[in-house]
Scaffold this motif. Structure first.
Motif, PDB file in Angstrom:
ATOM      1  N   THR A 251       0.810 -12.166   0.113  1.00 36.48           N
ATOM      2  CA  THR A 251       1.243 -11.358   1.253  1.00 36.48           C
ATOM      3  C   THR A 251       2.173 -10.269   0.764  1.00 36.48           C
ATOM      4  N   LEU A 252       1.904  -9.058   1.207  1.00 35.23           N
ATOM      5  CA  LEU A 252       2.793  -7.924   0.976  1.00 35.23           C
ATOM      6  C   LEU A 252       3.572  -7.650   2.258  1.00 35.23           C
ATOM      7  N   ARG A 253       4.884  -7.633   2.160  1.00 32.52           N
ATOM      8  CA  ARG A 253       5.731  -7.214   3.288  1.00 32.52           C
ATOM      9  C   ARG A 253       6.436  -5.932   2.842  1.00 32.52           C
ATOM     10  N   GLN A 254       5.988  -4.832   3.407  1.00 32.86           N
ATOM     11  CA  GLN A 254       6.460  -3.533   2.943  1.00 32.86           C
ATOM     12  C   GLN A 254       7.394  -2.896   3.973  1.00 32.86           C
ATOM     13  N   VAL A 255       8.455  -2.335   3.472  1.00 35.06           N
ATOM     14  CA  VAL A 255       9.515  -1.780   4.317  1.00 35.06           C
ATOM     15  C   VAL A 255       9.413  -0.263   4.292  1.00 35.06           C
ATOM     16  N   ILE A 256       9.363   0.320   5.482  1.00 32.58           N
ATOM     17  CA  ILE A 256       9.309   1.779   5.598  1.00 32.58           C
ATOM     18  C   ILE A 256      10.351   2.222   6.618  1.00 32.58           C
ATOM     19  N   CYS A 257      10.798   3.469   6.499  1.00 25.55           N
ATOM     20  CA  CYS A 257      11.782   4.015   7.436  1.00 25.55           C
ATOM     21  C   CYS A 257      11.107   5.071   8.306  1.00 25.55           C
ATOM     22  N   THR A 258      11.182   4.912   9.602  1.00 26.66           N
ATOM     23  CA  THR A 258      10.540   5.833  10.523  1.00 26.66           C
ATOM     24  C   THR A 258      11.325   7.138  10.632  1.00 26.66           C
ATOM     25  N   SER A 259      10.681   8.149  11.152  1.00 31.30           N
ATOM     26  CA  SER A 259      11.362   9.379  11.540  1.00 31.30           C
ATOM     27  C   SER A 259      11.470   9.397  13.071  1.00 31.30           C
ATOM     28  N   VAL A 260      10.393   9.676  13.785  1.00 29.43           N
ATOM     29  CA  VAL A 260      10.419   9.621  15.249  1.00 29.43           C
ATOM     30  C   VAL A 260      10.016   8.232  15.745  1.00 29.43           C
TER      31      VAL A 260
ATOM     32  N   SER B 211       3.437  -6.261   7.288  1.00 31.66           N
ATOM     33  CA  SER B 211       3.028  -7.373   6.430  1.00 31.66           C
ATOM     34  C   SER B 211       1.525  -7.586   6.545  1.00 31.66           C
ATOM     35  N   PHE B 212       0.888  -7.875   5.416  1.00 33.64           N
ATOM     36  CA  PHE B 212      -0.522  -8.266   5.466  1.00 33.64           C
ATOM     37  C   PHE B 212      -0.864  -9.103   4.248  1.00 33.64           C
ATOM     38  N   CYS B 213      -1.912  -9.895   4.413  1.00 35.35           N
ATOM     39  CA  CYS B 213      -2.365 -10.799   3.358  1.00 35.35           C
ATOM     40  C   CYS B 213      -3.598 -10.226   2.676  1.00 35.35           C
ATOM     41  N   LEU B 214      -3.631 -10.375   1.346  1.00 38.30           N
ATOM     42  CA  LEU B 214      -4.798 -10.016   0.537  1.00 38.30           C
ATOM     43  C   LEU B 214      -5.399 -11.314   0.011  1.00 38.30           C
ATOM     44  N   PRO B 215      -6.401 -11.881   0.704  1.00 38.34           N
ATOM     45  CA  PRO B 215      -6.879 -13.227   0.373  1.00 38.34           C
ATOM     46  C   PRO B 215      -7.791 -13.281  -0.841  1.00 38.34           C
ATOM     47  N   ARG B 216      -8.390 -12.154  -1.214  1.00 39.89           N
ATOM     48  CA  ARG B 216      -9.323 -12.106  -2.330  1.00 39.89           C
ATOM     49  C   ARG B 216      -8.809 -11.106  -3.363  1.00 39.89           C
ATOM     50  N   PRO B 217      -9.316 -11.184  -4.599  1.00 37.08           N
ATOM     51  CA  PRO B 217      -8.866 -10.205  -5.591  1.00 37.08           C
ATOM     52  C   PRO B 217      -9.032  -8.782  -5.076  1.00 37.08           C
ATOM     53  N   SER B 218      -7.946  -8.029  -5.114  1.00 37.64           N
ATOM     54  CA  SER B 218      -7.958  -6.696  -4.517  1.00 37.64           C
ATOM     55  C   SER B 218      -8.616  -5.662  -5.410  1.00 37.64           C
ATOM     56  N   GLY B 219      -8.696  -5.930  -6.714  1.00 37.78           N
ATOM     57  CA  GLY B 219      -9.123  -4.895  -7.642  1.00 37.78           C
ATOM     58  C   GLY B 219      -8.029  -3.859  -7.819  1.00 37.78           C
TER      59      GLY B 219
ATOM     60  N   TRP C 208       2.133  -0.418  -1.626  1.00 39.26           N
ATOM     61  CA  TRP C 208       0.782  -0.803  -2.013  1.00 39.26           C
ATOM     62  C   TRP C 208      -0.170  -0.715  -0.826  1.00 39.26           C
ATOM     63  N   PHE C 209      -1.224   0.101  -0.964  1.00 42.33           N
ATOM     64  CA  PHE C 209      -2.318   0.222   0.004  1.00 42.33           C
ATOM     65  C   PHE C 209      -1.889   0.859   1.331  1.00 42.33           C
TER      66      PHE C 209
END
Length: 418
Positions: A56-65, A141-149, A184-185
């Motif tokens: 699982t990737l949990r990625q943090v981003i900062c919004t503008s509007v 957050s999202f899960c990559l269950p198979r090899p992503s390449g 990532w992605f």
């Protein structure tokens, strides 16, 4: 170097700025129903060939509007195999890798909890009802269950995100999570809501990306500009499409600005303006043979023409000083000054000029950064220098009349040099 006079514009633009909040809705009557980017990043090929499996990737981003509904973009642009993405969630960030559970929402793709994205393609999620606050940290957050390449990523995000084993996208906390400073992605977050009037793309290289800005503090100059726009009530998203090492004319650290302009500017949602900044400095320092000022000017002209064909205002930024950097040369300096002189001239074709050079150079040594703004390598500004760059953007520029669709700005609406 010559400077274009601007005193005769001052009274008009001061009045325009004071009227901006009331004038904007009339110029963007369709804004509430249209998607506007609140965050974006430029996708780059991961040459290290990183791959993820059952993580699982949990990625943090900062919004503008902000907005009342959201959708996300996931890219497999540089992938080598189909990318399966499952259990996608969006939430407000808590402490560290934790989320605020009451804000957590599942995100679907065509009504499904998973999506398979072919190599070279991007997926845009279904809309999700989610209150996106302006200038806030959001966890996707999202899960990559198979090899992503091979991964599509942005290597220098200057923001900590998290990687955990298994499918834990909906978990409040991620135990034993690893950290990453890359994205990532994930390439974009869009919002809908009242009072939105489009987005400005900041296109450039490491200075635009925020290289050497304080990690996790959102002190890149596009973040500072976003704060200024929010505080002024403009409802304009700021989309940072800077790539460290990127150049205007030559591919290398990602596709050149010329080659990625359509993808990273024209195709982003709600774009009305673009600010083109520091990439030509890398052409002068990193390309052999070094391009001439005339070649750089011609390259910028190509971008201006593409923007105007799409009814997008093109704001040129002068090139910041870099004497003392390890790739500075007298010939490069002469070309930088010729480019800056041209950009400040009436012949440039720019809809406005943002004078990053004047905002950051040392008056006693104009080919160098002001010491208080120099991170130390004589090429990149520190946080104070990045704030000075954002401060050079006159907000009155964003009050110019919109085009027919209410989300675009006419290139003939007037030119201004702050």
């Amino acid at each position: 170097m010559s400077h274009h006079p601007h005193d005769r514009f001052r009274s008009f633009w001061m009045a325009a700025l004071l009227l901006a909040v009331t004038a904007m809705p009339a110029a963007a009557q369709t804004g509430a129903a249209s998607w506007v980017g609140t965050w974006a990043t430029a996708p780059v090929r991961d040459d290290a060939a990183s791959s993820f499996t059952r993580q699982t990737l949990r990625q943090v981003i900062c919004t503008s509007v902000g907005g009342s509904s959201a959708r996300i973009h996931i890219s497999n642009l540089f992938g080598t195999r189909p990318l399966r993405v499952e259990d996608v969630h969006i939430a407000r960030l808590g402490d560290g890798s934790s989320i605020l559970p009451d804000t957590d929402r599942a995100v679907l793709f065509r009504g499904s909890r998973f999506i398979v994205i072919a190599p070279g393609k991007e997926a845009v999620s279904d809309p999700v009802a989610f209150q996106v606050p302006a200038l806030s940290d959001i966890a996707i957050s999202f899960c990559l269950p198979r090899p992503s390449g091979r991964a599509t990523f942005h290597g220098a995000a200057h923001q900590t995100s998290y990687l955990a084993s298994g499918d834990v996208s909906s978990s409040k906390d991620l135990s034993d999570a690893k950290t990453t400073e890359s994205t990532w992605f994930l390439t974009g977050l869009d919002v809908q809501g009242a009072g939105l009037h489009g987005a400005v793309v900041t296109l450039g290289a490491s200075i635009t990306e925020g290289y050497f800005s304080t990690p996790g503090a959102n002190r890149r100059w596009p973040n500072v500009l976003a704060q200024k726009l929010v505080e002024a009530g403009f409802g304009i998203g700021v989309l940072n499409e800077g790539i460290s090492g990127n150049r205007l004319l030559a591919d290398g650290a990602g596709a050149s600005a010329r080659h990625r302009f359509r993808r990273d500017v024209l195709e982003l949602p709600g774009v009305r303006w673009v600010i083109f900044a520091d990439a030509p400095i890398n052409d002068l320092g990193s390309t052999k043979p070094q391009p001439s000022a005339a070649q750089l000017i011609a390259g910028i002209g190509q971008l201006i023409a593409l923007a105007h064909q799409s009814h997008i205002q093109f704001f040129c930024s002068t090139l910041t000083p870099y004497e003392g950097a390890n790739y500075w040369t007298p010939a490069g300096e002469a070309a930088r000054e010729r480019v800056n002189d041209f950009l400040r001239s009436e012949a440039s074709g720019c809809d406005a000029v943002i004078d990053q050079d004047a905002a950051t150079h040392d008056p006693a040594h104009p080919t160098r950064f002001l010491p208080a703004y120099d991170h130390g390598d004589h090429l990149h500004p520190n946080d104070a220098g990045l704030q000075a760059i954002a401060g050079a953007v006159n907000l009155a520029l964003f009050t110019q009349a919109s085009g027919r669709d209410g989300m675009r700005s006419s290139p003939s609406a007037g030119r201004h040099r702050p």
